[in-house]
Motif scaffolding. Structure first.
Motif, PDB file in Angstrom:
ATOM      1  N   LEU A  19       0.822  -1.207   0.000  1.00  0.00           N
ATOM      2  CA  LEU A  19       0.000   0.000   0.000  1.00  0.00           C
ATOM      3  C   LEU A  19       0.859   1.261   0.000  1.00  0.00           C
ATOM      4  O   LEU A  19       0.536   2.238  -0.658  1.00  0.00           O
ATOM      5  CB  LEU A  19      -0.922   0.002   1.219  1.00  0.00           C
ATOM      6  CG  LEU A  19      -1.928  -1.153   1.266  1.00  0.00           C
ATOM      7  CD1 LEU A  19      -2.727  -1.099   2.552  1.00  0.00           C
ATOM      8  CD2 LEU A  19      -2.863  -1.100   0.065  1.00  0.00           C
ATOM      9  N   LEU A  20       1.957   1.210   0.749  1.00  0.00           N
ATOM     10  CA  LEU A  20       2.747   2.427   0.910  1.00  0.00           C
ATOM     11  C   LEU A  20       3.746   2.654  -0.217  1.00  0.00           C
ATOM     12  O   LEU A  20       4.342   3.715  -0.301  1.00  0.00           O
ATOM     13  CB  LEU A  20       3.486   2.408   2.256  1.00  0.00           C
ATOM     14  CG  LEU A  20       2.589   2.394   3.487  1.00  0.00           C
ATOM     15  CD1 LEU A  20       3.406   2.316   4.756  1.00  0.00           C
ATOM     16  CD2 LEU A  20       1.696   3.614   3.524  1.00  0.00           C
ATOM     17  N   THR A  21       3.971   1.647  -1.071  1.00  0.00           N
ATOM     18  CA  THR A  21       4.883   1.875  -2.187  1.00  0.00           C
ATOM     19  C   THR A  21       4.122   2.001  -3.506  1.00  0.00           C
ATOM     20  O   THR A  21       4.729   2.133  -4.551  1.00  0.00           O
ATOM     21  CB  THR A  21       5.923   0.739  -2.320  1.00  0.00           C
ATOM     22  OG1 THR A  21       5.233  -0.493  -2.494  1.00  0.00           O
ATOM     23  CG2 THR A  21       6.797   0.653  -1.090  1.00  0.00           C
ATOM     24  N   TYR A  22       2.804   1.930  -3.442  1.00  0.00           N
ATOM     25  CA  TYR A  22       1.997   2.120  -4.645  1.00  0.00           C
ATOM     26  C   TYR A  22       1.648   3.600  -4.777  1.00  0.00           C
ATOM     27  O   TYR A  22       1.707   4.344  -3.795  1.00  0.00           O
ATOM     28  CB  TYR A  22       0.718   1.276  -4.551  1.00  0.00           C
ATOM     29  CG  TYR A  22       0.876  -0.106  -5.136  1.00  0.00           C
ATOM     30  CD1 TYR A  22       1.970  -0.889  -4.816  1.00  0.00           C
ATOM     31  CD2 TYR A  22      -0.059  -0.612  -6.024  1.00  0.00           C
ATOM     32  CE1 TYR A  22       2.123  -2.149  -5.357  1.00  0.00           C
ATOM     33  CE2 TYR A  22       0.084  -1.878  -6.565  1.00  0.00           C
ATOM     34  CZ  TYR A  22       1.185  -2.643  -6.236  1.00  0.00           C
ATOM     35  OH  TYR A  22       1.336  -3.885  -6.782  1.00  0.00           O
ATOM     36  N   PRO A  23       1.267   4.015  -5.980  1.00  0.00           N
ATOM     37  CA  PRO A  23       0.944   5.437  -6.141  1.00  0.00           C
ATOM     38  C   PRO A  23      -0.405   5.810  -5.514  1.00  0.00           C
ATOM     39  O   PRO A  23      -1.303   6.302  -6.196  1.00  0.00           O
ATOM     40  CB  PRO A  23       0.948   5.636  -7.663  1.00  0.00           C
ATOM     41  CG  PRO A  23       0.729   4.302  -8.240  1.00  0.00           C
ATOM     42  CD  PRO A  23       1.256   3.313  -7.266  1.00  0.00           C
ATOM     43  N   VAL A  24      -0.555   5.549  -4.240  1.00  0.00           N
ATOM     44  CA  VAL A  24      -1.748   6.000  -3.511  1.00  0.00           C
ATOM     45  C   VAL A  24      -1.270   6.716  -2.255  1.00  0.00           C
ATOM     46  O   VAL A  24      -0.216   6.417  -1.724  1.00  0.00           O
ATOM     47  CB  VAL A  24      -2.662   4.832  -3.080  1.00  0.00           C
ATOM     48  CG1 VAL A  24      -3.518   4.362  -4.202  1.00  0.00           C
ATOM     49  CG2 VAL A  24      -1.864   3.694  -2.489  1.00  0.00           C
ATOM     50  N   SER A  25      -2.086   7.655  -1.804  1.00  0.00           N
ATOM     51  CA  SER A  25      -1.687   8.393  -0.607  1.00  0.00           C
ATOM     52  C   SER A  25      -2.106   7.610   0.631  1.00  0.00           C
ATOM     53  O   SER A  25      -3.016   6.781   0.574  1.00  0.00           O
ATOM     54  CB  SER A  25      -2.342   9.759  -0.594  1.00  0.00           C
ATOM     55  OG  SER A  25      -3.734   9.599  -0.580  1.00  0.00           O
TER      56      SER A  25
END
Lengths: 288, 362
Positions: free
Chosen positions: A80-86
């Motif tokens: 989740l934290l390395t995908y392009p989502v905040s």
């Protein structure tokens, strides 16, 4: 956000948790509904529903316990934290998914006023207003539980911690009743609050300077106010504590039949605060 | 493609990365090699934005990692050490979720998911729950989400852990096929893997970059310059006398003094001793049973770099490239030879120094 929302929602109903939560809440609401409305003849479903509030201190942690802690435990937060989502998107997605699960038994509860109406005279307005309030209350409880879940890797600690926090919130009025309304109590209480605020800011922002600044300002303000306007300060402190009473809006809705917009906003604000803290807690862990 | 300058990561007093700097060029495969705890995973976690650095800067495609995190993350596919999988989903569901999170256009998601499932051999497993899959298949699902959407930069933390030998070959081929269009960084503590797959090796040790170059460069720069002889002799003193008589020998070692003697000669810088050795042996009637330069595989280079006790080898030694080869005539006159081969190249007369010796798995 929608991707996280969909995944979370599916996961709640792929596992037992979604069903257990729905079943438990519906069972209690059904019991109260039967006892209050069907057996004792209270005309408003709101009376019965308001009585069920304490069981949410035990059922909402079922929903929230794994929300953030499990991601860390199984390292899926790395995705989740390395995908392009905040982080905010992830937190909101999860929050909305839990709110949706929470809304399922509420949806069934919407049938109760109809049942009352079939056999007598109720008030749809009063009953549905309270169900709406419960959604806001649920949002607040979920946000608190989620924040606590973001502090730990263990679901059990998250669940127990959330239960304690929610119980304290539910018993808040009684707890405030124990605190003497004297100047000394007000000074000590205010200082404790500032220490807690300073700790919270230090923990979530990771900056000792910010924490110490808050603490320093707090001490100065407390001392000044206590000497300059001691009676107003004492009253103000008690009033401040009563501000956090979550029963106020509930009673307005259920007992006085008032549509308390301020109360709704209070719950929403509370929820927003804890969502913000959840985001901060996740961010802080990355950049410690 | 990637510019890392003075990267430092500290956990309290513990320094994990100590002023690490390197650059990565596009289209190549880079290998992070190092023992456990060298800082490979930490570096990758920082590159992908999972954790922050204490000091330093990372630029990917000219974008600063901290200033434009979303732009950077869009061009990265990451397989962490432990694949970030949700056990309650099937590979297909999971990859569809990943495609949504990666913000692939709605119309392309299904095709992209199909593509990576084909590439990683997951098609047959697509509808099983991930928690019921074996370690190898989970690893493949993790790899599939990393290459999903074919990002420019693919970062793989120990991609072949837990796979069976056939799968390892498949995955290595897959990674090789990504080169050119994609930049790949992979980490491993397995030397052969890095050697086979990577164009460029970065060796990390205690958070320092201890070596940086192509596999050939590393081997060449860290090669020993030792000539090993096997001589038939009953008295060690004869062999010692031989060694002492040779010019340009800085130092020598003798083992197993009688019968078959092992003599190691350390020539002076740039000297080729072989001819002198041959002539000296003939002169002293010491049968020469074997003569070859000691080969240093990348394995020894690696072990030496990460072993604190061993002195660092002197770099820059180069072997004499020419070898006079007129072996046909003498070979024909030898007894007990049933077949002979000779060529003009160096290779037939002495083993290829880049010969990968003893570089087995782990």
């Amino acid at each position: 956000m929608t991707a996280v929302y969909k995944r979370e929602l599916r996961s709640y109903f792929n596992s037992m948790i979604g069903y257990i939560f729905t079943a438990a809440v519906m069972l209690i609401i059904g019991l109260y509904f039967t006892i209050y409305n069907l057996r004792s003849g209270y005309p408003y479903f709101a009376t019965a529903l308001a009585g069920t509030i304490s069981i949410f201190a035990f059922t909402v942690p079922l929903l929230t316990m794994r929300s953030m802690s499990e991601e860390r435990h199984s390292k899926t937060d790395q995705m989740l934290l390395t995908y392009p989502v905040s982080v905010a998107g992830v937190v909101f997605g999860k929050f909305l998914a839990m709110l949706t699960v929470f809304a399922v038994p509420m949806l069934f509860a919407c049938l109760c006023p109809v049942v009352i109406h079939l056999g007598g005279n109720g008030s749809f307005l009063i009953d549905y207003s309270l169900i709406l309030l419960f959604l806001f209350l649920g949002a607040m409880f979920i946000a608190i539980g989620m924040f606590i879940s973001s502090l730990t890797e263990s679901q059990v600690i998250a669940a127990v911690g959330s239960m304690i926090a929610l119980l304290v919130l539910l018993l808040w009025d009684s707890i405030v009743g124990f605190i003497p309304t004297t100047l000394v109590a007000a000074i000590v209480g205010t200082l404790i609050l500032f220490v807690l605020a300073a700790l919270l800011i230090y923990r979530s922002a990771g900056s000792p300077i910010a924490g110490l600044t808050i603490l320093g300002l707090g001490v100065i303000a407390t001392v000044l106010l206590a000497f300059l306007a001691s009676s107003a300060f004492t009253e103000g402190f008690t009033a401040f504590l009563k501000l956090f009473s979550i029963y106020g809006p509930l009673q307005n809705f259920a007992n006085y039949y008032l549509f308390d917009v301020k109360g709704l906003l209070f719950y929403a604000l509370f929820a927003a605060l804890f969502l913000f803290l959840t985001i901060q807690s996740v961010q802080k862990r990355r950049y410690r | 493609m990637i510019e890392v300058t003075n990267l430092v990561k500290r956990y309290g007093d513990h320094v994990v990365l100590d002023h690490l700097s390197f650059t990565v060029k596009p289209g190549q495969i880079y290998g992070f090699l190092g023992p456990n705890g060298a800082g490979k995973s930490t570096t990758m976690n920082i590159l992908t934005g999972y954790i922050g650095m204490t000091e330093g800067s990372v630029k990917i495609n000219g974008h600063d990692l901290l200033e434009e995190p979303e732009a950077v993350r869009r061009s990265i596919g990451y397989l962490p050490e432990l694949p970030p999988l949700y056990g309650d989903m099937t590979p297909k569901e999971y990859l569809t979720f990943a495609a949504e999170l990666k913000k692939l256009p709605r119309g392309e998601r299904a095709a992209a998911v199909e593509e990576v499932m084909e590439l990683t051999g997951l098609v047959g497993m697509q509808n099983r729950l991930i928690r019921n899959l074996s370690k190898g298949y989970r690893q493949r699902v993790g790899l599939a989400q990393a290459i999903l959407g074919m990002p420019e930069l693919i970062i793989l933390d120990e991609p072949t852990v837990g796979l069976d030998p056939q799968q390892i070959i498949d995955i290595r081929n897959l990674i090789r096929s990504l080169a050119g269009k994609h930049t790949v960084i992979l980490s491993s503590h397995i030397l052969t893997e890095v050697q086979e797959v990577c164009d460029h090796i970065l060796i990390l040790h205690h958070g320092h970059l201890v070596a940086d170059g192509t596999p050939e460069e590393l081997e060449r720069s860290l090669r020993d310059n030792v000539l090993d002889l096997t001589l038939k002799s009953e008295s060690p003193s004869d062999v010692e006398a031989l060694a002492a008589s040779l010019p340009d020998v800085s130092r020598w070692e003798l083992r197993n003094g009688s019968g078959e003697c092992q003599l190691a000669l350390y020539p002076e810088e740039g000297a080729d001793l072989r001819e002198a050795v041959f002539n000296a042996c003939v002169e002293r009637k010491l049968p020469l049973l074997g003569m070859q330069y000691r080969t240093t595989g990348l394995e020894q280079v690696f072990l030496r770099l990460i072993n604190d006790d061993l002195p660092a080898p002197s770099a820059g030694d180069s072997l004499p490239e020419e070898m006079p080869t007129d072996a046909e005539a003498p070979a024909a006159s030898l007894p007990d030879v049933n077949r002979r081969e000779a060529s003009d190249s160096d290779e037939a007369c002495r083993p290829d120094p880049s010969h990968k010796e003893g570089a087995d798995e782990e």
